[in-house]
Write a protein that holds these residues in place. Structure first.
Motif, PDB file in Angstrom:
ATOM      1  N   ARG A 397       0.836  -1.206   0.000  1.00 59.70           N
ATOM      2  CA  ARG A 397       0.000   0.000   0.000  1.00 59.70           C
ATOM      3  C   ARG A 397       0.871   1.256   0.000  1.00 59.70           C
ATOM      4  O   ARG A 397       1.861   1.352   0.732  1.00 59.70           O
ATOM      5  CB  ARG A 397      -0.913   0.017   1.221  1.00 59.70           C
ATOM      6  CG  ARG A 397      -1.793   1.270   1.344  1.00 59.70           C
ATOM      7  CD  ARG A 397      -2.781   1.130   2.488  1.00 59.70           C
ATOM      8  NE  ARG A 397      -3.733   0.059   2.197  1.00 59.70           N
ATOM      9  CZ  ARG A 397      -4.505  -0.523   3.115  1.00 59.70           C
ATOM     10  NH1 ARG A 397      -4.428  -0.144   4.375  1.00 59.70           N
ATOM     11  NH2 ARG A 397      -5.339  -1.486   2.770  1.00 59.70           N
ATOM     12  N   ASN A 399       0.291   5.306   0.664  1.00 55.77           N
ATOM     13  CA  ASN A 399      -0.722   6.146   1.309  1.00 55.77           C
ATOM     14  C   ASN A 399      -0.194   7.565   1.491  1.00 55.77           C
ATOM     15  O   ASN A 399       0.942   7.770   1.944  1.00 55.77           O
ATOM     16  CB  ASN A 399      -1.094   5.555   2.673  1.00 55.77           C
ATOM     17  CG  ASN A 399      -2.195   6.344   3.357  1.00 55.77           C
ATOM     18  OD1 ASN A 399      -3.318   6.380   2.886  1.00 55.77           O
ATOM     19  ND2 ASN A 399      -1.867   6.997   4.469  1.00 55.77           N
ATOM     20  N   ILE A 419      -5.356   9.736  -0.046  1.00 54.45           N
ATOM     21  CA  ILE A 419      -5.427   8.926  -1.253  1.00 54.45           C
ATOM     22  C   ILE A 419      -4.477   7.753  -1.058  1.00 54.45           C
ATOM     23  O   ILE A 419      -3.340   7.939  -0.592  1.00 54.45           O
ATOM     24  CB  ILE A 419      -5.080   9.739  -2.526  1.00 54.45           C
ATOM     25  CG1 ILE A 419      -5.208   8.854  -3.771  1.00 54.45           C
ATOM     26  CG2 ILE A 419      -3.711  10.372  -2.424  1.00 54.45           C
ATOM     27  CD1 ILE A 419      -5.112   9.624  -5.075  1.00 54.45           C
ATOM     28  N   LYS A 420      -4.948   6.558  -1.353  1.00 55.27           N
ATOM     29  CA  LYS A 420      -4.115   5.366  -1.161  1.00 55.27           C
ATOM     30  C   LYS A 420      -4.387   4.355  -2.258  1.00 55.27           C
ATOM     31  O   LYS A 420      -5.496   4.255  -2.777  1.00 55.27           O
ATOM     32  CB  LYS A 420      -4.356   4.738   0.212  1.00 55.27           C
ATOM     33  CG  LYS A 420      -5.773   4.229   0.446  1.00 55.27           C
ATOM     34  CD  LYS A 420      -5.926   3.680   1.852  1.00 55.27           C
ATOM     35  CE  LYS A 420      -7.365   3.223   2.117  1.00 55.27           C
ATOM     36  NZ  LYS A 420      -7.553   2.729   3.506  1.00 55.27           N
ATOM     37  N   THR A 421      -3.341   3.630  -2.611  1.00 53.17           N
ATOM     38  CA  THR A 421      -3.441   2.555  -3.596  1.00 53.17           C
ATOM     39  C   THR A 421      -2.949   1.266  -2.957  1.00 53.17           C
ATOM     40  O   THR A 421      -1.832   1.218  -2.425  1.00 53.17           O
ATOM     41  CB  THR A 421      -2.615   2.864  -4.850  1.00 53.17           C
ATOM     42  OG1 THR A 421      -3.122   4.047  -5.470  1.00 53.17           O
ATOM     43  CG2 THR A 421      -2.686   1.717  -5.837  1.00 53.17           C
ATOM     44  N   THR A 422      -3.784   0.226  -3.014  1.00 51.27           N
ATOM     45  CA  THR A 422      -3.456  -1.059  -2.417  1.00 51.27           C
ATOM     46  C   THR A 422      -3.338  -2.100  -3.524  1.00 51.27           C
ATOM     47  O   THR A 422      -4.214  -2.208  -4.384  1.00 51.27           O
ATOM     48  CB  THR A 422      -4.547  -1.497  -1.425  1.00 51.27           C
ATOM     49  OG1 THR A 422      -4.725  -0.471  -0.444  1.00 51.27           O
ATOM     50  CG2 THR A 422      -4.156  -2.785  -0.723  1.00 51.27           C
ATOM     51  N   ASN A 423      -2.241  -2.863  -3.498  1.00 55.77           N
ATOM     52  CA  ASN A 423      -1.999  -3.924  -4.461  1.00 55.77           C
ATOM     53  C   ASN A 423      -2.048  -5.276  -3.757  1.00 55.77           C
ATOM     54  O   ASN A 423      -1.466  -5.434  -2.673  1.00 55.77           O
ATOM     55  CB  ASN A 423      -0.632  -3.753  -5.128  1.00 55.77           C
ATOM     56  CG  ASN A 423      -0.546  -2.489  -5.968  1.00 55.77           C
ATOM     57  OD1 ASN A 423      -1.019  -2.440  -7.087  1.00 55.77           O
ATOM     58  ND2 ASN A 423       0.054  -1.448  -5.402  1.00 55.77           N
ATOM     59  N   HIS A 441      -5.543  -4.337  -7.911  1.00 55.59           N
ATOM     60  CA  HIS A 441      -5.239  -3.150  -7.118  1.00 55.59           C
ATOM     61  C   HIS A 441      -6.486  -2.276  -7.014  1.00 55.59           C
ATOM     62  O   HIS A 441      -7.386  -2.346  -7.850  1.00 55.59           O
ATOM     63  CB  HIS A 441      -4.069  -2.358  -7.707  1.00 55.59           C
ATOM     64  CG  HIS A 441      -4.408  -1.641  -8.984  1.00 55.59           C
ATOM     65  ND1 HIS A 441      -4.426  -2.259 -10.215  1.00 55.59           N
ATOM     66  CD2 HIS A 441      -4.761  -0.342  -9.212  1.00 55.59           C
ATOM     67  CE1 HIS A 441      -4.765  -1.383 -11.148  1.00 55.59           C
ATOM     68  NE2 HIS A 441      -4.975  -0.216 -10.572  1.00 55.59           N
ATOM     69  N   THR A 443      -7.522   1.847  -5.875  1.00 58.48           N
ATOM     70  CA  THR A 443      -7.181   3.203  -5.447  1.00 58.48           C
ATOM     71  C   THR A 443      -8.406   3.829  -4.800  1.00 58.48           C
ATOM     72  O   THR A 443      -9.511   3.755  -5.350  1.00 58.48           O
ATOM     73  CB  THR A 443      -6.709   4.058  -6.629  1.00 58.48           C
ATOM     74  OG1 THR A 443      -5.495   3.503  -7.152  1.00 58.48           O
ATOM     75  CG2 THR A 443      -6.437   5.489  -6.190  1.00 58.48           C
ATOM     76  N   GLU A 444      -8.195   4.422  -3.629  1.00 59.60           N
ATOM     77  CA  GLU A 444      -9.280   5.069  -2.889  1.00 59.60           C
ATOM     78  C   GLU A 444      -8.862   6.489  -2.528  1.00 59.60           C
ATOM     79  O   GLU A 444      -7.684   6.753  -2.247  1.00 59.60           O
ATOM     80  CB  GLU A 444      -9.592   4.304  -1.605  1.00 59.60           C
ATOM     81  CG  GLU A 444      -9.962   2.849  -1.798  1.00 59.60           C
ATOM     82  CD  GLU A 444      -9.955   2.108  -0.483  1.00 59.60           C
ATOM     83  OE1 GLU A 444     -10.962   2.195   0.251  1.00 59.60           O
ATOM     84  OE2 GLU A 444      -8.935   1.462  -0.175  1.00 59.60           O
ATOM     85  N   SER A 469     -13.932   5.189  -4.852  1.00 65.15           N
ATOM     86  CA  SER A 469     -12.953   4.371  -5.556  1.00 65.15           C
ATOM     87  C   SER A 469     -13.421   4.107  -6.975  1.00 65.15           C
ATOM     88  O   SER A 469     -14.461   3.468  -7.185  1.00 65.15           O
ATOM     89  CB  SER A 469     -12.742   3.037  -4.844  1.00 65.15           C
ATOM     90  OG  SER A 469     -11.929   2.174  -5.623  1.00 65.15           O
ATOM     91  N   HIS A 471     -11.995   2.086  -9.029  1.00 67.72           N
ATOM     92  CA  HIS A 471     -11.801   0.665  -9.305  1.00 67.72           C
ATOM     93  C   HIS A 471     -12.968  -0.169  -8.776  1.00 67.72           C
ATOM     94  O   HIS A 471     -13.369  -1.150  -9.396  1.00 67.72           O
ATOM     95  CB  HIS A 471     -10.492   0.183  -8.687  1.00 67.72           C
ATOM     96  CG  HIS A 471      -9.279   0.807  -9.282  1.00 67.72           C
ATOM     97  ND1 HIS A 471      -8.726   1.978  -8.782  1.00 67.72           N
ATOM     98  CD2 HIS A 471      -8.519   0.460 -10.355  1.00 67.72           C
ATOM     99  CE1 HIS A 471      -7.671   2.301  -9.507  1.00 67.72           C
ATOM    100  NE2 HIS A 471      -7.516   1.408 -10.463  1.00 67.72           N
TER     101      HIS A 471
END
Length: 761
Positions: A397, A399, A419-423, A441, A443-444, A469, A471
């Motif tokens: 992640r 963040n 804003i955060k992106t989790t893979n 992944h 993104t929020e 989000s 996604h």
């Protein structure tokens, strides 16, 4: 969503405008309170101001985790100021305040004399019974009251003493908080997520006591700043390095050795704190403990802390941990082995604008967890065999977060954006059925708003958190609320909130030895959500006694649980479930003299419900309600500590009612329905004939731990020696029971411990 954003923007603008007008007409005093010896911030210090023209009036504030305080809305004129904190000499002075903002940084000196039992301690910021609507602050001094197999101590030893927290035992590194799964806990270190914070040997986490400033445990009902997880928040703040002197600590014990150093790189401005620990189980403890201890783990921590000006601070934090250990039937020829690695770093910048009644914080972090489960790589002959038998899961992640606190006359306005992106990535190979997890992944982005108003003894804090989000194709609005009312020794508190978790952990909880978690994005339009309701009452009948009772309820929706199957094989095939968790905690703590005595009791009920045609086939009813394997109904913990003839003694006794498990009625074999089955050469596939899931109860758990510490001054150093015993009456506590082979795995037997710690003075 756009209307909500517009309304929140108007509210913020109104608050800022009113704060600016108030700041122009009144006086404000703010600053940082630090330790004179090393420059460390001092949280919970009391800052009191009395107008010389009206000695009966009183204004004040308490410092936060950065040692920051602010008293605003004051009439210009002369004031007497007093800053106090237990264990430090009070600071007293007079000053004249003009309209506008004045910054006054204060250093407190350690009290030369030990405070006696009759000292009025006031409202404690931490302790076993100091809980407010699910929130408890833990200090290093609290952790040292609990026996541990390591002379330096560890946060996890204190956590497992709290009601409502269920652990997987001496191995596995899993904590279940008030009915939630381990993957539903949000654990932060200086704002950086740590996805697997607990080591494979259950006595240790990534947070040794000597590195901690404090840890806040939110067992539920947490405010709008936190999101993305359903169950709980553990917010850990590390110490800053010494800004004045070089100091170092080295320790050795049967399970782990450690070394730490802190030093000023630029005196009063830039410091470094670095620490490393390495397990020595196979070199020391394995020589005299009767049970096998195939565990190997380590952690490394470093932090740079910089004070570029009186109005700003920033820090860089890094963490690296590794774990490797056999799980389950350790005595077998090829036991399963779990391996995981945490990597992460965070940047934190704190700013006080020159004239605004504002505290700004900028956070940036990166975190990664890599997990493997299967036979030891040394036992596999070829790469293809490894591909077939090793299961892997990765979670990372990035963040970015901005948090603002506007200081108002009757409270504060907290708001922020992120804003955060989790893979997520998983390679589950052929051992898993009916589901394929691979790279993905999410993104929020969102913001939160949480004003806080204080009127007399009443504190109200409504809030809202929004998330969007692209996604997921979803947006979430999560209202939150916290309230407190204090009058004399009585304190009432309530909390409520809605929570969502788009990244879910998938585990097979049929077997307690399953510590492997694969992460995936929640199914379309089925993001798990929870409603939290909490209420509590706290009483301080005397300055050295705290008592509290708290009830909680969590309504859980859109959970994903592993489907029940008769095949004796690990599965992450999913089916939807709903659930609820509810119960209460009773706590009491007394601190006569230098001793501490605490008693806690936790009562908890957790139920999951699934609806599927598979349930109709297996159990005759499509609706299946069951207790999950972590539903421990009763927990009791007694802790006593204190000095006796110069020796610091501590004892802890714990009791837990039996956990549920699924009993097997018998076994058979299954042949695939082909036109001409080969009954002579095809043995079929083994199956287990279950009772209804989790219909059995495992034996109860109890354990007594003891320790004795003695400290000696040796020239310019201080030596601490420890003797102790874990599981003092050698209780045979069950760790896991394999329902397929009917073999049990026990937790650790009686273990004498010893340790030495040498530190500079």
């Amino acid at each position: 969503m756009p209307r909500l954003v517009f309304l929140c923007a108007l509210l913020v603008a109104a608050f800022v405008a009113s704060a600016d007008r108030a700041a122009a007409q009144t006086a404000q005093l703010r600053g940082f309170v630090t330790d004179e010896a090393d420059g460390q911030p001092l949280p919970s210090a009391n800052v009191a101001l009395r107008p010389l023209a009206d000695p009966d009036a009183l204004f004040g504030a308490a410092t936060d985790l950065d040692g920051f305080y602010a008293v605003i809305g004051l009439e210009p004129g002369p004031y007497a100021i007093r800053v106090s904190l237990l264990g430090y000499e009070a600071y007293e002075d007079t000053l004249a305040l003009a309209p506008g903002t004045r910054q006054l940084d204060i250093e407190l000196a350690t009290a030369e004399e030990t405070l006696g039992a009759a000292t009025v301690q006031g409202d404690r910021a931490s302790g076993a019974a100091t809980v407010t609507a699910g929130v408890q602050r833990i200090r290093p001094a609290d952790i040292r009251n609990v026996p541990a197999p390591d002379v330096t101590g560890d946060l996890v030893n204190y956590l497992v003493s709290l009601p409502g927290i269920v652990t997987s035992g001496d191995r596995g590194g899993q904590l279940f908080i008030r009915g939630g799964e381990p993957s539903q806990n949000l654990v932060l270190l200086d704002g950086m997520p740590v996805f697997q914070p607990f080591h494979v040997l259950g006595f240790y986490s990534a947070f040794p006591t000597d590195l901690l400033s404090s840890a806040d445990v939110y067992a539920g009902g947490y405010d709008a700043r936190f999101g993305g997880q359903l169950s709980s928040v553990l917010d850990v703040t590390s110490r800053n390095g010494n800004l004045r002197e070089v100091s170092a600590t080295a320790a050795i014990a049967p399970f782990v050795s450690s070394l730490s150093i802190e030093a000023p790189l630029i005196p009063d401005q830039l410091s470094v704190l670095a620490s490393g620990r390495r397990s020595v189980v196979d070199q020391i403890a394995d020589q005299y403990v009767s049970a096998p201890l195939p565990f190997d783990f380590s952690d490394a921590f470093a932090k740079l802390y910089f004070v570029p000006s009186k109005n700003s601070r920033f820090s860089l934090t890094g963490l690296y941990t590794t774990d490797r250990g056999a799980i389950g039937e350790i005595e077998s020829d090829r036991p399963d082995e779990v391996r995981y690695t945490n990597r992460g770093g965070s940047f934190r910048y704190l700013l006080l604008p020159a004239e605004q009644p504002l505290l700004a914080e900028i956070l940036f972090s990166y975190s990664e967890l890599a997990t493997e489960l299967g036979p030891s790589p040394e036992q596999l002959d070829t790469d293809s065999e490894r591909d077939r038998q090793i299961r892997t899961a990765d979670l990372s992640r990035i963040n970015t977060e901005v948090n603002l606190t506007y200081l108002l006359g009757v409270g504060d306005l907290r708001l922020g954006a992120y804003i955060k992106t989790t893979n997520v990535a998983s390679q589950l190979n052929g051992l898993f059925q009916n589901v394929t997890l691979n790279q993905n992944h999410v993104t929020e982005a969102g913001f939160y708003l949480q004003p806080e108003f204080t009127i007399g003894g009443l504190l109200l804090s409504p809030g809202v958190r929004t998330t969007s989000s692209p996604h997921l194709g979803q947006s979430f609005i999560e209202p939150r609320f916290r309230g407190e009312f204090e009058i004399g020794p009585h304190k009432l508190s309530v909390a409520a909130g809605l929570y969502n978790q788009p990244i879910v952990g998938v585990s097979d909880r049929r077997d307690a030895t399953s510590v492997f978690t694969a992460y995936t994005v929640a199914p379309d339009q089925q993001t798990p959500e929870a409603l939290h309701l909490l209420g509590g009452y706290r009483l301080q009948p005397a300055p050295f006694i705290d008592m509290s009772i708290e009830g909680f309820y969590k309504d859980l929706r859109n959970l994903s649980v592993s489907e029940f199957t008769a095949v004796p094989q690990l599965t992450t095939a999913l089916e939807p479930a709903d659930g609820e968790a509810y119960g209460m905690d009773l706590r009491a703590e007394a601190r006569p003299g230098g001793a501490t005595f605490s008693a806690t009791y936790g009562l908890s009920f957790v139920d999951y419900t699934t609806v599927s045609d598979r349930n109709r086939v297996l159990y005759g009813d499509p609706v299946l309600t069951f207790r999950p394997g972590h539903d421990r109904r009763h927990q009791v913990t007694l802790v006593a500590s204190g000095p006796v003839f110069g020796v610091d003694l501590s004892a802890r006794w714990q009791f837990g009612s039996g956990l549920p498990y699924s009993r097997a009625l018998g076994f058979d074999t299954f042949l695939q329905p082909t036109s001409r089955p080969d009954l002579f050469n095809d043995p079929g596939q083994a199956r287990v004939l279950y009772e209804r899931p989790f219909n059995g109860i495992l034996p109860t758990y109890s354990r007594l731990d003891l320790s004795a510490d003695r400290t000696f001054d040796v020239g310019p150093t201080r030596l601490t020696a420890q003797l102790g015993v874990i599981n003092a009456y050698d209780r045979r506590n069950l760790f896991a029971f394999d329902i397929f082979t009917l073999r049990r795995s026990d937790q650790l037997p009686i273990i004498p411990t010893f340790g030495l710690k040498l530190e500079t003075r």
